[in-house]
Scaffold this motif. Sequence first.
Motif, PDB file in Angstrom:
ATOM      1  N   TYR A  41      -6.091  -1.358  -0.449  1.00 42.85           N
ATOM      2  CA  TYR A  41      -6.824  -1.649  -1.787  1.00 42.85           C
ATOM      3  C   TYR A  41      -6.134  -2.202  -2.859  1.00 42.85           C
ATOM      4  O   TYR A  41      -4.826  -1.790  -3.230  1.00 42.85           O
ATOM      5  CB  TYR A  41      -7.722  -0.474  -2.151  1.00 42.85           C
ATOM      6  N   GLU A  43      -5.683  -2.480  -7.291  1.00 43.24           N
ATOM      7  CA  GLU A  43      -6.188  -1.731  -8.338  1.00 43.24           C
ATOM      8  C   GLU A  43      -5.297  -2.450  -9.614  1.00 43.24           C
ATOM      9  O   GLU A  43      -4.344  -2.712  -9.587  1.00 43.24           O
ATOM     10  CB  GLU A  43      -5.666  -0.276  -8.350  1.00 43.24           C
ATOM     11  N   ILE A  62     -11.277  -9.048  -0.073  1.00 45.95           N
ATOM     12  CA  ILE A  62     -11.019  -8.698  -1.571  1.00 45.95           C
ATOM     13  C   ILE A  62     -10.896  -9.685  -2.369  1.00 45.95           C
ATOM     14  O   ILE A  62     -11.296  -9.686  -3.783  1.00 45.95           O
ATOM     15  CB  ILE A  62      -9.820  -7.600  -1.635  1.00 45.95           C
ATOM     16  N   ILE A  80     -11.075  -0.969  -8.628  1.00 44.88           N
ATOM     17  CA  ILE A  80     -10.671  -0.923  -7.368  1.00 44.88           C
ATOM     18  C   ILE A  80     -11.361  -1.628  -6.342  1.00 44.88           C
ATOM     19  O   ILE A  80     -12.405  -1.640  -6.538  1.00 44.88           O
ATOM     20  CB  ILE A  80     -10.745   0.739  -7.029  1.00 44.88           C
ATOM     21  N   PRO A  82     -11.348  -2.082  -2.369  1.00 42.31           N
ATOM     22  CA  PRO A  82     -10.899  -1.947  -1.181  1.00 42.31           C
ATOM     23  C   PRO A  82     -11.177  -3.096  -0.084  1.00 42.31           C
ATOM     24  O   PRO A  82     -12.297  -3.495  -0.156  1.00 42.31           O
ATOM     25  CB  PRO A  82     -11.480  -0.590  -0.902  1.00 42.31           C
ATOM     26  N   THR A  90      -6.782  -2.537   5.895  1.00 39.83           N
ATOM     27  CA  THR A  90      -7.472  -0.910   6.282  1.00 39.83           C
ATOM     28  C   THR A  90      -7.443  -0.776   7.590  1.00 39.83           C
ATOM     29  O   THR A  90      -7.841  -1.782   8.819  1.00 39.83           O
ATOM     30  CB  THR A  90      -8.762  -1.116   5.584  1.00 39.83           C
TER      31      THR A  90
END
Length: 322
Positions: A41, A43, A62, A80, A82, A90
């Motif tokens: 993710y 941030e 993203i 955030i 993800p 992921t």
Amino acid sequence: MTTAIAAAGLGLGRPASAASPALSSFGPLKRIDAGVLSVSYAELGPADGPVVILLHGWPYDIHTYVDVAPLLAAKGHRVIVPFLRGNGGTRFLSPDTPRNGQQAALAVDVIALMDSLRIDRALLGGCDWGARTACIVAALWPERVNGLVSVSGYLIGSQELNKAPLPPKAELQWWYQYYFATERGAAGYARNTRDFARLIWQTASPKWGFDDETFARSAASFDNPDHVAISIHNYRWRLGLAQGEARFDAFEKQLAAFPNIRVPTITLEGDANGAPHPAPASYAGKFSGWYRHRTIDGGVGHNLPQEAPAAFADAVIAVGHT
């Protein structure tokens, strides 16, 4: 509400319909184990700011929020973003975990991520699969959600509802769902993933002039080893052609009743959305708390946060101020 009005609402100071710069990037990503996943993710923003979790759709990644996130971070939010299961970095923690794309599984992933990051409550924003996921989390776990921004509104579905045929023109828009129901379609998507995704981008956002660099930046996330399996299972599950996991049965039963969403919400729709989407009037009654709808003008298509980042960020900030 037009893009110009939406952008001006909280002084974001840029055209809402501006395309993402081709070379913009989130920079180094973070990683955390959450539920059955190791989640990659991005941030941004202060660690003690009010949390916003932004959820992308299919076939996107993203970078849907690559211009939204800095706008929110500049306003003091901890943002955030993800990669959903089957996308980007992921990964599943176990090879034995079913590669399940059903709607409840993605929602439980969000709760697991919040738990791992020790986030009690967050404002959720989503587009496409991400909007459906955000709606589900808001409906089933409202105590964890401060507010919701959902592109194309209330997207919670059920296998039972999907048994009902649609008018021919509506069925035509879902051509890929029926393609994926066949082994030919699964093989075709595996063989031509990037070409397929580009076609979806073009038809879903017919006026969005994205360039090759912008597409390639997101298409890299489709190299995830589980991307095809998750994508195919999602659409087959919707039609009742694939089984879900028993551990999600109770959630799916709740969702099949189409629960109201009572957290503060703004729904958004682009004026040039070429993907299947419900009319705003058809879902307004599903939001029983503070609620507003905004239509974003200017040739904005399905991938609204990337096509109109200031308008999306403005909606997030407005919900946060309710």
